[in-house]
Scaffold this motif. Sequence first.
Motif, mmCIF file in Angstrom:
data_model
loop_
_atom_site.group_PDB
_atom_site.id
_atom_site.type_symbol
_atom_site.label_atom_id
_atom_site.label_comp_id
_atom_site.label_asym_id
_atom_site.label_seq_id
_atom_site.Cartn_x
_atom_site.Cartn_y
_atom_site.Cartn_z
ATOM 1 N N ALA A 19 0.807 -1.225 0.000
ATOM 2 C CA ALA A 19 0.000 0.000 0.000
ATOM 3 C C ALA A 19 0.837 1.269 0.000
ATOM 4 C CB ALA A 19 -0.943 -0.001 1.199
ATOM 5 N N THR A 23 0.373 3.913 -2.874
ATOM 6 C CA THR A 23 -0.084 5.251 -2.484
ATOM 7 C C THR A 23 0.851 6.316 -3.032
ATOM 8 O OG1 THR A 23 -1.049 4.398 -0.425
ATOM 9 C CG2 THR A 23 -0.629 6.764 -0.532
ATOM 10 N N ALA A 60 -4.664 2.201 -0.797
ATOM 11 C CA ALA A 60 -4.047 3.456 -1.240
ATOM 12 C C ALA A 60 -5.103 4.527 -1.496
ATOM 13 C CB ALA A 60 -3.225 3.219 -2.504
#
Length: 226
Positions: A19, A23, A60
Amino acid sequence: MSSTPEGLGVRQVSRASLAETVTAEIRRSILAGDLKPGEEFSLRTLAANLGVSVIPVREALRRLEGQGLVVNEQGRSSYVAPLSHEDLHGIYRLRRQLEPEIAARSCLVIEDAELARLAEVVGTFADPRLGVDEVYDAHHNFHLALLAPAATNWDVTTLETLWRAAERYIRLAFSARDAEPTEHSRRGHAHGELLEVFCTRDPDAVTAAVLHHLHDNEEIAQGALA
């Protein structure tokens, strides 16, 4: 809002990165303008473009929604949060509530060595060789260093959230003015003046200077949206 099912402006990341990396990559695409304000994308299409499963993408997008960069509608595609004069003003309204007060306390305790270091940093704002990424990073770190001596962890967390929300606007404003011959020297002068007031260690003068600085930055960013 236009739908872009294929060819989104994101680069593939390795499956080992979860993540956090996803992100960072989606955030980079938004800040760089590869994913544009209002642009729609589906979870599966975005995951395919990134080369990962939908699980880290879902996380994300949740994180980016908390940063004001993405809107996730229940049962519908997500889209890049639009830019607006009202949202920008709201961000700066909150910054004006927090930053001057913290700065007024910080100017009394910040070390002389740190002020001297920041005086050297100010020179980077006037360097025309710097790109918008370098300018923004220097700008962010400069302001954090000025406030950090009096800021609690919660202060920093709140300020970082507001600064992330303002980042698209600031980058847009900086980019739009980069071609102006006097822009780089203006940046250096504005931050040099702010630092000089900090060096007086006068809380009232610092409060006024920070308010003035925030007002000027909002005006520049609002102008870039016109």
